[in-house]
Every structure is written in C-alpha cells, then in structure tokens.
Design an enzyme around this catalytic site. Structure first.
Site, PDB file in Angstrom:
ATOM      1  N   CYS A  46       9.199  56.432 109.089  1.00 15.11           N
ATOM      2  CA  CYS A  46       7.950  56.352 108.510  1.00 15.11           C
ATOM      3  C   CYS A  46       7.651  57.915 108.018  1.00 15.11           C
ATOM      4  O   CYS A  46       6.816  58.032 107.022  1.00 15.11           O
ATOM      5  CB  CYS A  46       6.865  56.102 109.556  1.00 15.11           C
ATOM      6  SG  CYS A  46       7.172  54.295 110.176  1.00 15.11           S
TER       7      CYS A  46
HETATM    8  C1  BEZ Z   1      10.841  54.551 112.152  1.00 10.11           C
HETATM    9  O1  BEZ Z   1       9.953  54.313 111.803  1.00 10.11           O
HETATM   10  O2  BEZ Z   1      11.584  55.556 112.202  1.00 10.11           O
HETATM   11  C2  BEZ Z   1      11.457  53.301 112.968  1.00 10.11           C
HETATM   12  C3  BEZ Z   1      10.859  52.634 113.773  1.00 10.11           C
HETATM   13  C4  BEZ Z   1      11.504  51.547 114.377  1.00 10.11           C
HETATM   14  C5  BEZ Z   1      12.900  51.400 114.300  1.00 10.11           C
HETATM   15  C6  BEZ Z   1      13.661  52.114 113.888  1.00 10.11           C
HETATM   16  C7  BEZ Z   1      12.881  53.389 112.884  1.00 10.11           C
END
Ligand code: BEZ
Length: 213
Positions: A46
């Site tokens: 994100c």
């Molecule tokens: C992320 O946003 O980096 C993420 C969230 C859940 C699982 C894997 C990555």
C-alpha cells in the site's frame, strides 16, 4: 450490502478522511472519480501504491479525475502513515484517505471479501463518471500492487467511449486505432469520424483515435 454493478449509481456516504469530512457525491462534483481501497495503514505494498498515485496526480488532473483512497484505520493513523509514504516514496500525498474504522464504506462497496480476509479490505478500484455511475470495478488481492498505468489506460478508454463514440480493442494503447461502437450507423460514420475509417467486417469498423491531432 447490495452488490454494486457497472452502470449503478455509486452509493453516497459521508466519512472522515485525512483531509477532513467528505460527502462522497459532493466531493466528486461534476468530474470523474476513483475510489480505491487498501488493506491497512503501514503495510508495504500500500505504501508504494499511494506514493505512485501521488506522483500521477498531473495525469489524473489532465483527465479530470479525482482520487480518494480508503483503509480501515483511523485519521491519526492515516496522518502518521502519510508522513512515511512521503518520506519513503519521495512524494507528497495529495489526495484524501478515508478513515473507515467502522467499515461502513468498505461494506457499502463490498470491499471486504471474508474468505480472503475477514477484517481487511481487498484492493478494490471503482471508477465513477460525472453522472456518478460506476464505470469500472477491479479487484486485486492484498499481495498484488495495482498497475496505475493500466488504470490511466482504462480511464482513457472510458472517456473515448463517453465523448467520442469509440471503444478500444485488445491491448489498446493511447494513439492506437479505435473501434467505432456498434450503436453508430454506417451512414453517420463520415461525419462523426472525419479522419477516416476501415470496415474490416460490417461489425468491426475502426478509426484513428479521434481525440488526437
Ligand atoms: C500490503 O499492503 O503490503 C500487504 C497487505 C496484506 C498482505 C500482503 C501485503
């Protein structure tokens, strides 16, 4: 929670965000909009996505598209995370992030897919047109960062259809020939598409991209 489908009115909501309270329809105004969800604050994928979207602001502005993100954390968490995004992605987050702690918006837009994760949102994208109709829905898993070049490509395609009566063929990119939509009668083609056209089959008529010089 009702299923949201293409062509539906985008459900309205009021929510807190990193830039204050937002009434979604008022915030959209009369332009295009993107609502996209993130599993949670302070997560690695994100962080890269939000940094990328901030860097693409001028591309969204050119297309009259406002962008709003959402995650299920609160405003203070968002504000702290934004500092990290700015620092690590060398940018300045320039769009609001909705704080959806009570998951009201996530549930309204069916962004929680319980068999993937019971509490966090998946990576949903909704593109909304100036009539507030949902024109595109994309869903990615939490582990796959979205391709924002693809999102711009789809917006270009949606706007070509909305404003120029053309569709875009497989793997179309800006500058490639377009497909005249079936609703256009053959007799109207010369006036609507003065750059010329080809009839490959009666149902497959192509024309140079209409909105380029
Ligand atoms: C992320 O946003 O980096 C993420 C969230 C859940 C699982 C894997 C990555």
């Amino acid at each position: 929670m009702a299923t949201i489908r293409l062509g539906d009115l985008a459900p309205n909501f009021t929510a807190q965000s990193s830039e204050g309270q937002i009434n979604f329809h008022d915030w959209l105004g009369d332009g295009w909009g993107i609502l996209f969800s993130h599993p949670a604050d302070y997560t690695p994928v994100c962080t890269t996505e939000l940094g990328t979207v901030a860097k693409y602001k001028s591309e969204f502005d050119k297309r009259n598209v406002k962008v709003v993100a959402l995650s299920v954390d609160g405003v203070e968490s968002h504000k702290g995370w934004i500092k990290d995004i700015n620092e690590t992605q060398n940018t300045t987050v320039n769009f609001p992030i909705i704080a959806d702690e009570d998951r009201k918006v996530s549930e309204l837009y069916d962004m929680i897919h319980p068999n993937a994760d019971s509490k966090l949102t998946v990576r949903s994208v909704f593109v909304i047109d100036p009539d507030k109709k949902v024109k595109l829905i994309i869903t990615y898993p939490a582990s796959t960062g979205r391709n924002f070049d693809e999102l711009l490509r789809v917006i270009d395609s949606l706007q070509l259809t909305a404003y120029h009566k053309v569709a875009t063929p497989a793997n179309w990119n800006n500058g490639d020939d377009c497909v005249i939509v079936p609703a256009v009668a053959d007799k109207d083609i010369p006036e609507l598409f003065p750059k010329g056209h080809k009839v490959v089959k009666p149902y497959l008529r192509t024309t140079p991209q209409p909105n380029l010089d």
